[in-house]
Design a protein around this motif. Structure first.
Motif, short mmCIF file in Angstrom:
data_model
loop_
_atom_site.label_atom_id
_atom_site.label_comp_id
_atom_site.label_asym_id
_atom_site.label_seq_id
_atom_site.Cartn_x
_atom_site.Cartn_y
_atom_site.Cartn_z
N HIS A 224 0.70 -1.42 -0.43
CA HIS A 224 -0.02 0.36 -0.24
C HIS A 224 0.75 0.85 -0.13
CE1 HIS A 224 -2.84 3.28 1.65
NE2 HIS A 224 -3.56 2.19 0.75
N ASN A 225 0.14 2.15 -0.67
CA ASN A 225 0.88 3.60 -1.02
C ASN A 225 1.66 4.51 0.43
OD1 ASN A 225 2.13 5.01 -3.09
ND2 ASN A 225 0.64 6.24 -1.84
N PHE A 226 0.94 4.13 1.20
CA PHE A 226 1.45 4.38 3.24
C PHE A 226 2.38 4.47 3.16
CE2 PHE A 226 -0.93 5.20 7.03
CZ PHE A 226 0.32 5.93 7.60
N SER A 230 5.30 6.69 2.16
CA SER A 230 4.87 8.05 3.16
C SER A 230 5.65 7.61 4.18
CB SER A 230 3.40 8.48 2.61
OG SER A 230 3.44 8.75 1.36
N GLY A 297 -4.01 7.47 6.14
CA GLY A 297 -5.44 6.59 5.95
C GLY A 297 -7.00 7.20 5.89
N ALA A 298 -7.06 7.67 6.96
CA ALA A 298 -8.19 8.18 7.93
C ALA A 298 -8.07 9.22 8.21
CB ALA A 298 -9.04 6.56 8.19
N LYS A 299 -9.43 9.77 8.32
CA LYS A 299 -9.24 10.73 9.28
C LYS A 299 -9.18 10.16 10.76
CE LYS A 299 -9.86 15.64 10.93
NZ LYS A 299 -11.40 16.22 9.69
N VAL A 319 -0.38 12.44 8.35
CA VAL A 319 -0.34 12.52 7.14
C VAL A 319 -1.87 12.23 5.59
CG1 VAL A 319 0.57 9.63 7.04
CG2 VAL A 319 0.58 10.87 5.29
N PHE A 320 -1.93 12.77 5.39
CA PHE A 320 -3.20 12.56 4.27
C PHE A 320 -2.85 12.47 3.01
CE2 PHE A 320 -6.31 15.59 1.74
CZ PHE A 320 -7.03 14.62 1.14
N GLY A 321 -2.83 10.98 2.51
CA GLY A 321 -2.45 10.86 1.05
C GLY A 321 -3.53 9.92 -0.18
N MET A 322 -2.74 9.86 -1.52
CA MET A 322 -3.36 9.20 -2.18
C MET A 322 -2.66 8.46 -2.95
SD MET A 322 -5.96 12.22 -3.33
CE MET A 322 -5.38 12.88 -1.86
N ALA A 323 -3.46 7.31 -3.13
CA ALA A 323 -2.52 6.15 -4.13
C ALA A 323 -2.21 7.32 -5.60
CB ALA A 323 -2.55 4.87 -4.83
N GLN A 343 -4.61 18.20 8.76
CA GLN A 343 -3.66 16.93 8.08
C GLN A 343 -2.85 16.70 7.31
OE1 GLN A 343 -7.02 17.17 8.73
NE2 GLN A 343 -6.13 15.14 10.97
N ASP A 409 -12.14 14.19 -1.59
CA ASP A 409 -12.57 14.40 -0.49
C ASP A 409 -12.77 16.30 -0.60
OD1 ASP A 409 -11.38 12.00 0.41
OD2 ASP A 409 -9.52 12.64 -0.50
N LYS A 426 -16.93 10.96 -2.11
CA LYS A 426 -16.99 10.14 -2.71
C LYS A 426 -18.08 9.27 -2.43
CE LYS A 426 -12.73 9.50 -1.79
NZ LYS A 426 -10.93 9.58 -2.35
N LYS A 435 -9.86 0.95 1.98
CA LYS A 435 -11.09 1.37 1.14
C LYS A 435 -12.06 0.94 0.47
CE LYS A 435 -8.41 5.12 2.23
NZ LYS A 435 -7.83 4.94 2.16
C1 OOB Z 1 -4.21 6.80 1.38
O1 OOB Z 1 -3.72 6.21 -0.09
P1 OOB Z 1 -5.34 5.74 -1.15
O2 OOB Z 1 -4.83 5.53 -2.11
O3 OOB Z 1 -5.39 4.05 0.34
O4 OOB Z 1 -6.73 6.44 0.06
C2 OOB Z 1 -6.65 7.57 -0.46
C3 OOB Z 1 -7.93 8.47 0.55
C4 OOB Z 1 -8.35 9.82 0.16
O5 OOB Z 1 -8.85 10.63 -0.63
C5 OOB Z 1 -9.03 10.20 2.16
O6 OOB Z 1 -10.57 9.49 1.60
C6 OOB Z 1 -8.57 9.16 2.57
O7 OOB Z 1 -7.84 7.78 1.61
N1 OOB Z 1 -7.65 9.31 3.18
C7 OOB Z 1 -7.79 10.40 4.89
C8 OOB Z 1 -5.96 10.93 5.19
N2 OOB Z 1 -5.70 9.77 4.35
C9 OOB Z 1 -6.11 9.44 3.08
N3 OOB Z 1 -9.04 10.92 5.76
C10 OOB Z 1 -8.36 12.11 5.91
N4 OOB Z 1 -7.11 11.57 6.84
C11 OOB Z 1 -6.75 11.23 6.16
N5 OOB Z 1 -5.38 11.59 6.79
O8 OOB Z 1 -4.87 6.30 2.32
C12 OOB Z 1 -2.48 7.24 2.20
C13 OOB Z 1 -1.49 6.73 0.40
C14 OOB Z 1 -0.29 7.82 1.09
C15 OOB Z 1 -0.36 8.15 2.19
C16 OOB Z 1 -1.37 7.91 3.17
C17 OOB Z 1 -2.17 7.47 3.22
#
Ligand code: OOB
Length: 533
Positions: A224-226, A230, A297-299, A319-323, A343, A409, A426, A435
């Motif tokens: 996973h990307n995190f 990250s 990854g979530a709030k 950290v707030f990221g996305m793949a 975040q 988001d 979304k 997710k």
């Molecule tokens: C990480 O990546 P994904 O691709 O599994 O999910 C992305 C989505 C975001 O668009 C957002 O909806 C949610 O996950 N998200 C958060 C968050 N971090 C991700 N929502 C609230 N607060 C946060 N801190 O989840 C991901 C990728 C790289 C680093 C960290 C998380």
């Protein structure tokens, strides 16, 4: 392929973001700089950078002798084991393109990734957490694709191949395919290039304060990307630091490894942070080496954020990221209030962020809300994709015409640039960082002969933040039970986290006044109803 327009790419090169380095070349330079330092630890193994480099060279030669070469996609489904590192770098050196599946994925997902990417091979382990991955991979591959199984004799042979020179892939070409959390149907594939990803890796390592003496604990599934970047495994490697592969993320396992290996930094999703915080109060383990814990990854709510530092004796970094690209971090020298209540802010000065009209799913980069207002987040930049892989139709709405990614988001931006994630537009459920696309689960439910219609929504959950609730309208004369429907979805071969937590079989959708104009409106109404209960 939707890559960046040439003039934008030229700017990213000129700014030094894209440096023309491939992952294979990075490993070569790491071996030169850190040869005898530990690169990866796990399963009783402890490999130095020189050892990882040599294994990756041998595997690359083996893959290429086996017909895996430039541009060939290979679905990789590995748990957190040291082999992950030489396997993935071996594929990169062979010019191949890993497709990163998670260990939780089952046959329907694996089949989708293999078909969607036209993969030549699937690479996996024999078994993991009670599941026979090798059998599943062979069933999915049929006679059409090769299967490599780490730990089997053929793999050992591959890994013993004599190293040889192989052509360097293009650093601006696709390095690997990540999976999107998705909101429509099955997960989309996300094409990341060597240049774009390495930029995010270098900067992540710097922003998270990694140095060669750091020790990163990979607690979450490392594909996973995190935990991958990250700053993750790749950020640690880039800094010359060691990565410890945790077989499981629970507090007992993690604390044992933190103590034994002197772990300095790790990354977790909020429910796991809460579990670690709770367990820390009664642990006999010495956690004093832990310096930074990333939560994302979530709030991560303020209440949890406030407890992390004192309970674990470390600094919190949100950290707030996305793949798809954009990654935001709170900085280690940010004022406490920003660390606890936002975040983070984007990695790059060239990450463009637009907060736009949240009521229009097709709002463009010009439809800005007033400063400080809540809106939908659009972004583009030097490591954010311009399109999903082989998804022309979906790309038309997932991106604006001028190339911004519609993240789905809802955020508010502070004057400092820090983002607060306040919700989501979304059709996705964020189950403690995992997710779940509503439509994907609805499609599985609707394959049941007793189901006429289904709508999957999030319900609040104290531990996970959200859980899934499926509202199901039975077909005439049918009355499938909740238990049977859950079993049915599981039996379709999906990751366990996608099986609906709650199933409500109802005579009709319990929504009046909305009508059934669109699934989107129906879901919104059901979600509101579910929240009230
Ligand atoms: C990480 O990546 P994904 O691709 O599994 O999910 C992305 C989505 C975001 O668009 C957002 O909806 C949610 O996950 N998200 C958060 C968050 N971090 C991700 N929502 C609230 N607060 C946060 N801190 O989840 C991901 C990728 C790289 C680093 C960290 C998380």
């Amino acid at each position: 392929m939707n890559l960046w327009p040439e003039e934008t790419a030229a700017r990213y090169r000129a700014s030094g973001y894209w440096r023309g380095q491939t992952f294979g070349a990075l490993l070569t330079s790491l071996k030169e700089a850190y040869a005898d330092r530990t690169a990866v630890v796990g399963e009783g193994q402890r490999w130095t950078f020189a050892e990882v480099d040599e294994r990756a060279h041998r595997l690359a030669a083996g893959f290429s002798a086996d017909g895996i070469g430039q541009g060939d996609r290979v679905v990789v489904q590995l748990p957190n084991i040291p082999e992950f590192v030489p396997v993935v770098f071996g594929l990169w050196r062979a010019g191949a393109v890993p497709v990163f599946a998670l260990p939780a994925h089952r046959d329907s997902e694996l089949r989708h990734f293999a078909e969607q990417s036209s993969a030549k091979a699937i690479l996996t382990v024999g078994g993991h957490a009670g599941h026979d991955h090798a059998k599943m991979a062979r069933e999915v591959a049929q006679q059409q694709r090769k299967v490599f199984v780490v730990g089997e004799p053929e793999f050992a042979e591959l890994a013993a191949s004599a190293p040889r020179e192989l052509p360097e892939p293009d650093s601006e070409g696709i390095a690997f395919l990540q999976l999107s959390g998705g909101s429509t149907g099955l997960p989309k594939l996300i094409p990341r290039t060597h240049d774009d990803y390495l930029y995010s890796v270098r900067e992540s390592a710097r922003i998270c304060g990694l140095k060669k003496e750091s020790v990163y604990l990979a607690a979450l599934p490392v594909a996973h990307n995190f935990p991958l970047s990250s700053p993750g495994l790749l950020g640690a490697l880039h800094a010359g630091a060691a990565t410890v592969m945790a077989p499981r993320p629970d507090a007992d396992t993690a604390f044992r490894l933190i103590e034994a290996e002197g772990v300095t930094i790790s990354g977790v999703v909020p429910p796991l942070a809460a579990a670690w915080v709770q367990a820390a109060a009664r642990t006999g383990r010495d956690l004093s080496s832990l310096d930074v814990l990333l939560v994302g990854g979530a709030k991560c709510g303020r209440e949890l954020a406030e407890r992390v530092g004192p309970a674990l004796g470390c600094r919190l970094q949100q950290v707030f990221g996305m793949a798809e690209g954009l990654v935001c971090y709170t900085r280690l020298d940010d004022p406490e209030d920003l660390v606890l209540s936002t975040q983070g802010r984007p990695i790059s000065p060239d990450d463009e962020v637009r907060v736009v009209n949240p009521d229009d799913p097709l709002a463009t980069s010009g439809d800005l809300v007033e400063p400080g207002g809540i809106g939908a987040l659009l972004t583009r930049g030097p490591y954010t994709i311009r399109g999903y892989y082989n998804a022309a139709e979906h790309n038309k709405t997932a991106f604006t015409e001028d190339g911004f990614y519609r993240t789905g988001d809802l955020v508010r931006q502070r004057e400092s640039g820090h983002l607060e994630v306040v919700g989501r537009a979304k059709e996705q459920i964020n189950r403690g960082g995992e997710k779940v696309a509503a439509e994907e689960v609805e499609n599985h439910l609707m394959a049941h002969p007793g189901v006429l219609d289904a709508a999957v929504v999030a319900v609040p959950d104290e531990y996970l933040g959200e859980r899934t609730c499926a509202y199901v309208v039975p077909a005439d004369g049918e009355q499938p039970s909740a238990a049977e429907l859950r079993r049915f979805v599981r039996g379709r071969g999906v990751a366990a986290f996608k099986v609906p937590d709650l199933v409500e079989v109802v005579g009709e959708f319990p929504v009046t006044g909305v009508g059934k104009t669109s699934k989107r409106e129906l879901r919104a109404a059901l979600a509101a109803l579910a929240k009230e209960r």
